[in-house]
Design an enzyme around this catalytic site. Structure first.
Site, PDB file in Angstrom:
ATOM      1  N   CYS A  90      -1.500   2.910  14.463  1.00 45.44           N
ATOM      2  CA  CYS A  90      -1.156   3.321  13.114  1.00 45.44           C
ATOM      3  C   CYS A  90       0.326   3.559  12.941  1.00 45.44           C
ATOM      4  CB  CYS A  90      -1.810   4.661  12.808  1.00 45.44           C
ATOM      5  SG  CYS A  90      -3.360   4.468  12.024  1.00 45.44           S
TER       6      CYS A  90
ATOM      7  N   GLU B 259       0.599  -7.997   9.235  1.00 50.76           N
ATOM      8  CA  GLU B 259      -0.216  -7.752  10.420  1.00 50.76           C
ATOM      9  C   GLU B 259      -1.607  -7.265  10.058  1.00 50.76           C
ATOM     10  OE1 GLU B 259       3.386  -6.053  13.184  1.00 50.76           O
ATOM     11  OE2 GLU B 259       1.498  -5.001  13.091  1.00 50.76           O
TER      12      GLU B 259
ATOM     13  N   CYS C  79       6.631  -1.503   2.724  1.00 53.19           N
ATOM     14  CA  CYS C  79       6.162  -0.455   1.817  1.00 53.19           C
ATOM     15  C   CYS C  79       7.378   0.231   1.207  1.00 53.19           C
ATOM     16  CB  CYS C  79       5.327   0.575   2.579  1.00 53.19           C
ATOM     17  SG  CYS C  79       4.666   1.876   1.502  1.00 53.19           S
TER      18      CYS C  79
ATOM     19  N   GLY D 177       1.755  -1.227   4.145  1.00 55.87           N
ATOM     20  CA  GLY D 177       1.742  -1.148   2.689  1.00 55.87           C
ATOM     21  C   GLY D 177       0.858  -0.060   2.126  1.00 55.87           C
ATOM     22  N   GLU D 178       1.056   0.177   0.840  1.00 56.07           N
ATOM     23  CA  GLU D 178       0.280   1.181   0.121  1.00 56.07           C
ATOM     24  C   GLU D 178      -0.669   0.428  -0.823  1.00 56.07           C
ATOM     25  OE1 GLU D 178      -0.518   4.451  -0.147  1.00 56.07           O
ATOM     26  OE2 GLU D 178      -1.616   3.812  -1.923  1.00 56.07           O
TER      27      GLU D 178
ATOM     28  N   HIS E 247      -1.148  14.991   5.667  1.00 52.80           N
ATOM     29  CA  HIS E 247      -0.061  15.383   6.590  1.00 52.80           C
ATOM     30  C   HIS E 247       0.495  16.783   6.416  1.00 52.80           C
ATOM     31  CE1 HIS E 247      -0.237  11.176   7.400  1.00 52.80           C
ATOM     32  NE2 HIS E 247       0.266  10.854   6.242  1.00 52.80           N
TER      33      HIS E 247
ATOM     34  N   CYS F 133       7.652   7.063   3.739  1.00 51.51           N
ATOM     35  CA  CYS F 133       7.228   8.274   4.459  1.00 51.51           C
ATOM     36  C   CYS F 133       8.057   8.375   5.744  1.00 51.51           C
ATOM     37  CB  CYS F 133       5.733   8.237   4.766  1.00 51.51           C
ATOM     38  SG  CYS F 133       4.764   8.156   3.261  1.00 51.51           S
TER      39      CYS F 133
ATOM     40  N   SER G 242      -3.900  10.189   2.889  1.00 52.72           N
ATOM     41  CA  SER G 242      -2.991  10.577   3.971  1.00 52.72           C
ATOM     42  C   SER G 242      -2.270  11.843   3.535  1.00 52.72           C
ATOM     43  CB  SER G 242      -1.998   9.443   4.226  1.00 52.72           C
ATOM     44  OG  SER G 242      -2.724   8.309   4.665  1.00 52.72           O
TER      45      SER G 242
ATOM     46  N   SER H 172      -7.065   3.457   2.006  1.00 60.78           N
ATOM     47  CA  SER H 172      -6.264   4.614   2.410  1.00 60.78           C
ATOM     48  C   SER H 172      -5.018   4.686   1.548  1.00 60.78           C
ATOM     49  CB  SER H 172      -5.870   4.450   3.877  1.00 60.78           C
ATOM     50  OG  SER H 172      -4.999   5.497   4.279  1.00 60.78           O
TER      51      SER H 172
HETATM   52  N1  SAH Z   1      -0.056   3.528   2.791  1.00 56.17           N
HETATM   53  C1  SAH Z   1      -1.351   3.953   3.133  1.00 56.17           C
HETATM   54  C2  SAH Z   1      -2.039   3.084   4.163  1.00 56.17           C
HETATM   55  C3  SAH Z   1      -1.210   2.570   5.307  1.00 56.17           C
HETATM   56  S1  SAH Z   1      -0.615   3.775   6.470  1.00 56.17           S
HETATM   57  C4  SAH Z   1      -1.329   5.401   3.576  1.00 56.17           C
HETATM   58  O1  SAH Z   1      -0.244   5.944   3.760  1.00 56.17           O
HETATM   59  O2  SAH Z   1      -2.414   5.981   3.682  1.00 56.17           O
HETATM   60  C5  SAH Z   1      -2.097   4.085   7.427  1.00 56.17           C
HETATM   61  C6  SAH Z   1      -2.125   5.448   8.095  1.00 56.17           C
HETATM   62  O3  SAH Z   1      -1.211   5.501   9.196  1.00 56.17           O
HETATM   63  C7  SAH Z   1      -1.739   6.586   7.169  1.00 56.17           C
HETATM   64  O4  SAH Z   1      -2.649   7.640   7.309  1.00 56.17           O
HETATM   65  C8  SAH Z   1      -0.385   6.968   7.700  1.00 56.17           C
HETATM   66  O5  SAH Z   1      -0.084   8.286   7.393  1.00 56.17           O
HETATM   67  C9  SAH Z   1      -0.526   6.738   9.177  1.00 56.17           C
HETATM   68  N2  SAH Z   1       0.726   6.629   9.894  1.00 56.17           N
HETATM   69  C10 SAH Z   1       1.866   6.046   9.452  1.00 56.17           C
HETATM   70  N3  SAH Z   1       2.818   6.106  10.397  1.00 56.17           N
HETATM   71  C11 SAH Z   1       2.275   6.721  11.465  1.00 56.17           C
HETATM   72  C12 SAH Z   1       2.759   7.055  12.771  1.00 56.17           C
HETATM   73  N4  SAH Z   1       3.994   6.721  13.143  1.00 56.17           N
HETATM   74  N5  SAH Z   1       1.917   7.684  13.608  1.00 56.17           N
HETATM   75  C13 SAH Z   1       0.657   7.979  13.236  1.00 56.17           C
HETATM   76  N6  SAH Z   1       0.134   7.678  12.028  1.00 56.17           N
HETATM   77  C14 SAH Z   1       0.946   7.064  11.141  1.00 56.17           C
HETATM   78 FE1  SF4 Z   2       3.868   3.425   3.039  1.00 53.11          FE
HETATM   79 FE2  SF4 Z   2       1.604   4.552   4.038  1.00 53.11          FE
HETATM   80 FE3  SF4 Z   2       3.807   4.189   5.581  1.00 53.11          FE
HETATM   81 FE4  SF4 Z   2       3.863   6.021   3.648  1.00 53.11          FE
HETATM   82  S1  SF4 Z   2       2.509   6.030   5.480  1.00 53.11           S
HETATM   83  S2  SF4 Z   2       5.491   4.527   4.120  1.00 53.11           S
HETATM   84  S3  SF4 Z   2       2.657   5.020   2.071  1.00 53.11           S
HETATM   85  S4  SF4 Z   2       2.548   2.586   4.661  1.00 53.11           S
END
Ligand code: SAH
Ligand code: SF4
Length: 371
Positions: free
Chosen positions: A347, A104, A124, A175-176, A230, A128, A228, A205
């Site tokens: 996100c 996507e 990914c 993805g990461e 958190h 997380c 990221s 990111s």
């Molecule tokens: N893997 C990378 C990039 C993709 S995730 C990373 O983790 O940074 C992009 C962003 O969306 C990250 O900051 C992640 O923490 C956030 N994110 C993931 N799941 C989410 C959710 N359910 N609600 C809000 N933000 C979220």
């Molecule tokens: Fe992967 Fe980023 Fe989601 Fe963590 S927040 S599972 S690193 S896509």
């Protein structure tokens, strides 16, 4: 007979080559066709400036050369398999790859610019606990052409839908990115040097993969880093982000300091706020202690609930309180409003939900790709 001698050799994905390599490949075809060297410039312009998706459309290039290139090269790493338009202007796409996998990307209009959020992997592996892509698991890496293709095709659509090109690019889809470093770094170079998007307009990111952050610091171009976070400490972060075990927060900040030392650039932190988990005032104060003296910007993202967790997003009052603890202490921060929620484009919701209700609501049917 093995049965496949007659299969044409796999065509080279031209979008996946760094600009110098793509140019040499095209120049080779031009020379082999006995055409003058300026044909190479014409093809490069079609590819990078006019965003051509096929050789057919390159009408100022002689047909035999176009046909030869079409046998050797491809300009289509993916095809659009779904489009959903949100009432807030956000447009989400699914791209079907050659092996049938899908990823996507999301176009997000904000006043003054269009941002594209693209994917770097199918799924990914990092799991997380608050992330839908993490739940989905890892399917495979995207190759360079598949990453660049999202940018090229979304940019074509942005120019029609919003009458302006993509002005900002974030690697924040599925993805990461730093777990697919080679393909991602090649894509950065191609989008920057080939397609001409400024390096300061491109943000990678990461959840905090230290070797990748150090490698990004080594690149000559000033690509931006978002981390990221958190949580402001090891224990809390470990309960949300499993990779914290391998790359603990102290080491992570040593790498971030190294990046900043080299680049002198502000680092963005993403902080997803979950009710009663990481949104307490004390936690905000601890975050101030961690970030206080650094050049940072903090994006607070109200968590988008996912079905596998019974957490709730922080209420608006808690989000505002968290924000004011940061800003009162002089840490620049903002609340990032979720966009495209009616089409599951926000996100962390990127998990191949087709967002049919939103698409149907705005009357957009899946449509085939234009040339
Ligand atoms: N893997 C990378 C990039 C993709 S995730 C990373 O983790 O940074 C992009 C962003 O969306 C990250 O900051 C992640 O923490 C956030 N994110 C993931 N799941 C989410 C959710 N359910 N609600 C809000 N933000 C979220
Ligand atoms: Fe992967 Fe980023 Fe989601 Fe963590 S927040 S599972 S690193 S896509």
């Amino acid at each position: 007979m093995t049965g496949n001698e007659s299969e044409p050799a796999r065509r080279v994905q031209l979008l996946g080559l760094r600009p110098g390599m793509a140019r040499s490949a095209v120049a080779g075809a031009v020379a082999a066709a006995g055409e003058p060297a300026y044909r190479t410039d014409q093809v490069m312009e079609w590819m990078y400036v006019r965003r051509a998706r096929s050789f057919d459309v390159m009408t100022n290039v002689p047909l035999p050369l176009r046909e030869r290139m079409d046998e050797e090269f491809s300009l289509r790493p993916a095809d659009r398999s779904f489009e959903g338009r949100s009432t807030d202007g956000t447009i989400k796409h699914l791209w079907r790859l050659a092996d049938g996998e899908e990823v996507e990307s999301v176009l997000i209009p904000t006043p003054g610019r269009i941002t594209l959020c693209l994917s770097s992997q199918v799924g990914c592996a990092l799991g997380c606990r608050f992330c839908a892509t993490g739940d989905f698991g890892f399917r495979r890496q995207l190759d360079t052409g598949e990453i660049v293709g999202q940018f090229r095709d979304a940019d074509r659509i942005a120019r029609t839908a919003y009458e302006r090109p993509i002005g900002n690019l974030v690697y924040m889809g599925m993805g990461e990115p730093l777990a697919n470093q080679d393909a991602v770094f090649d894509s950065l170079e191609i989008i920057h040097a080939g397609f001409g998007l400024g390096a300061r307009r491109i943000t990678v990111s990461t959840v905090g993969l230290i070797p990748g952050i150090l490698a990004l610091a080594e690149l000559p171009q000033p690509f931006k880093l978002a981390v990221s976070l958190h949580a402001p400490n090891h224990e809390l972060r470990l309960s949300l982000v499993p990779i914290e075990r391998r790359y603990p927060i102290d080491d992570l900040f040593a790498a971030i300091d190294e990046y900043q030392g080299r680049k002198g650039r502000r680092v963005t932190f993403e902080y997803t706020l979950i009710d009663g988990v990481n949104d307490a005032e004390d936690t905000a104060r601890e975050l101030v202690g961690l970030l206080g003296r650094r050049l940072v910007f903090v994006n607070l993202i109200p968590w988008n609930p996912i079905p596998s967790r019974d957490w709730k997003a922080s209420p608006a009052s808690a989000v505002r309180r968290f924000l004011s603890v940061l800003t009162d202490a002089g840490v620049p921060a903002a609340i990032r409003t979720p966009r495209g929620q009616d089409i599951a484009a926000a996100c962390g919701q990127l998990r191949l939900e087709r967002g049919l209700s939103g698409a149907a609501a705005s009357g957009v049917a899946p449509n085939p790709d234009p040339e």
